[in-house]
Design an enzyme around this catalytic site. Structure first.
Site: not given
Ligand code: AMP
Length: 191
Positions: A14, A89, A128, A134, A145
């Protein structure tokens, strides 16, 4: 204004494909993951709450996320388009986004659903993890996740399919092959 949701499991590309779209069309990137990581870095109240969930591989509760997006949309200038990456999400977040966009006289135009087999997702996320630093790119949290994605996020595909805006994109191959598939869909929006 074009509003794109880039959808898919963790590791589906993404963020990488958002970068391509930004370069090509000048859209603005709205990544809730990046926004939350910035809050954590600045050690804000939201950052402290978010860290507890992110480190466990769980979703940050809807009310925090929706408030963050509401604030961001209220501050936008005239944009060519927005790319929502990692948001929505949950169905509750998708409904909130629809409502917020109505207030801005706009809507979700297309949802790009990046499909990547699970073994490749795990492989990409572990790789990654070696370079990103991260906190959630380790095998235990990756597995959580992916489970959260299947249980809470994947059901959103049918929410958007019912609205006729879901486009499935094969998310394997080179970055530029996947990028070309996406560009064909986005260009078709303007024909
Ligand atoms: P990402 O960078 O999009 O993979 O997000 C990393 C983490 O941030 C996720 O595993 C969630 O814990 C949190 N997170 C990011 N976006 C959301 C969202 N839209 N709703 C809830 N948690 C989020």
């Amino acid at each position: 204004m074009t509003n794109i949701v880039i959808f898919g499991a963790p590791g589906s590309g993404k963020g990488t494909q958002s970068e391509n779209l930004i370069k090509r069309y000048g859209f603005k990137h709205v990544s809730t993951g990046d926004l939350l990581r910035a809050e954590i870095k600045e050690d804000t109240e939201l950052g402290q709450v978010a860290k507890r969930y992110i480190d466990k591989g769980q979703l940050v509760p809807d009310e925090y996320i929706i408030q963050m997006i509401e604030h961001l949309l209220s501050q936008l200038q005239k944009e060519a388009g927005l790319i929502f990456d990692g948001f929505p999400r949950t169905v509750a977040q998708a409904v909130a986004l629809d409502d917020l966009l109505v207030h801005h006289q706009t809507k979700v135009d297309v949802v790009l659903d990046l499909k990547v087999p699970e073994e490749e997702l795990i492989d990409r996320l572990l790789k990654r993890g070696q370079i990103s630093g991260r906190s959630d790119d380790n095998l235990e949290t990756i597995k959580k996740r992916l489970l959260v994605y299947h249980n809470q996020t994947a059901p959103l595909a049918s929410y958007y399919a019912n609205k006729g805006v879901l486009k499935t994109i094969e998310g394997t191959g080179t970055v530029s092959e996947i990028g070309d598939r996406i560009v064909r869909v986005v260009d078709a929006l303007h024909e």
